[in-house]
Scaffold this active site. Structure first.
Site, PDB file in Angstrom:
ATOM      1  N   ARG A 158     -45.083  11.317  26.231  1.00 25.80           N
ATOM      2  CA  ARG A 158     -45.778  11.527  24.944  1.00 25.80           C
ATOM      3  C   ARG A 158     -44.791  11.384  23.787  1.00 25.80           C
ATOM      4  O   ARG A 158     -45.121  10.869  22.734  1.00 25.80           O
ATOM      5  CB  ARG A 158     -46.413  12.920  24.919  1.00 25.80           C
ATOM      6  CG  ARG A 158     -47.646  13.022  25.813  1.00 25.80           C
ATOM      7  CD  ARG A 158     -48.126  14.462  25.883  1.00 25.80           C
ATOM      8  NE  ARG A 158     -48.403  14.988  24.553  1.00 25.80           N
ATOM      9  CZ  ARG A 158     -48.038  16.199  24.119  1.00 25.80           C
ATOM     10  NH1 ARG A 158     -47.386  17.018  24.918  1.00 25.80           N
ATOM     11  NH2 ARG A 158     -48.312  16.602  22.906  1.00 25.80           N
TER      12      ARG A 158
ATOM     13  N   HIS B 296     -62.422  17.770  12.259  1.00 23.51           N
ATOM     14  CA  HIS B 296     -62.936  18.362  13.497  1.00 23.51           C
ATOM     15  C   HIS B 296     -64.443  18.605  13.336  1.00 23.51           C
ATOM     16  O   HIS B 296     -64.875  19.096  12.291  1.00 23.51           O
ATOM     17  CB  HIS B 296     -62.216  19.690  13.781  1.00 23.51           C
ATOM     18  CG  HIS B 296     -62.679  20.321  15.047  1.00 23.51           C
ATOM     19  ND1 HIS B 296     -62.318  19.827  16.290  1.00 23.51           N
ATOM     20  CD2 HIS B 296     -63.518  21.356  15.280  1.00 23.51           C
ATOM     21  CE1 HIS B 296     -62.908  20.552  17.230  1.00 23.51           C
ATOM     22  NE2 HIS B 296     -63.635  21.488  16.643  1.00 23.51           N
TER      23      HIS B 296
END
Ligand code: GAR
Length: 221
Positions: A68, A112
């Site tokens: 990552r 979100h």
């Protein structure tokens, strides 16, 4: 004339928020330029949307990176090279590494699909629908080390009706996302967002005239 805000938009999927940002820029309402769209998914519909508007795109296939950290440091390299001032997560389905966050302190926004701090993480719309709330909505916030925990910039509220399905609620939320995200970015472009601890102060935020709302409506109470 003041310089335009340079945006880097990170996507993984259909890119409807990206489209809304592009539309607001093209209409002249959002004073910004998208310097680069980075997709973590080669198949993302958003990649086509960017290309349709001649916005530069980089596709980073996560499978091709050893970790990552490596993926994120390549993203940071591209964003710095493009002189990006604000990183926009628009349906970007990866958690950012601490190293990436450090590269853009106070300069990463996320949207979100729920009223945070309720229903963070994956499938915010489904979580709210199944919980049985009477209102849900969407939240634009600055990104910190947590999952959907950063200081909140703006929220849009939508009602949840008894005959809603998860899909009808998600569509209603998405429509609201397309309105609040461009505005949050424009507020940043105008230098009107100050992060003070957990809170974001918005200068000249407008009249404090929002009425209380109820769902179902009050009848004489
Ligand atoms: C949007 O609903 C966004 O709020 C959500 O993914 C969707 C992306 O749609 N993001 C998250 O759930 C992040 N945790 P889009 O690709 O059409 O903009």
């Amino acid at each position: 004339m003041t310089a335009l805000l340079n945006l880097g938009v990170l996507i993984s999927g259909s890119g409807s928020n990206l489209q809304s940002i592009i539309d607001h820029i093209e209409k002249g309402k959002l004073k910004a330029e998208i310097k680069i769209v980075i997709s973590s998914n080669p198949e993302a519909l958003g990649v086509k949307k960017a290309k349709n508007h001649s916005v530069p795109v980089a596709v980073l296939d996560s499978g091709k990176f050893a970790s990552r950290e490596e993926f994120d440091s390549e993203m940071a390299r591209i964003l710095k090279e493009k002189k990006v001032n604000l990183v926009i997560l628009a349906g970007f389905m990866r958690i950012l590494t601490p190293g990436f966050l450090k590269s853009f302190p106070g300069r990463i926004m996320n949207i979100h699909p729920a009223l945070l701090p309720s229903f963070p993480g994956l499938h915010g719309q489904k979580q709210a629908f199944e919980y049985g709330v009477k209102f849900s909505g969407c939240t634009v916030h600055f990104v910190d080390e947590g999952v959907d925990t950063g200081p909140i910039i703006i929220q849009g509220v939508v009602p949840c009706y008894d005959d809603d399905t998860e899909d009808s609620l998600s569509q209603r939320i998405l429509k609201e996302e397309h309105r609040i995200y461009p505005q949050a970015i424009q507020l940043f472009a105008e230098g009107r967002l100050q992060i003070e601890g957990r809170k974001v102060r918005v200068t000249h935020a407008g009249e404090k005239s929002i009425p209380e709302i109820h769902n179902p409506p009050l009848f004489g109470f």
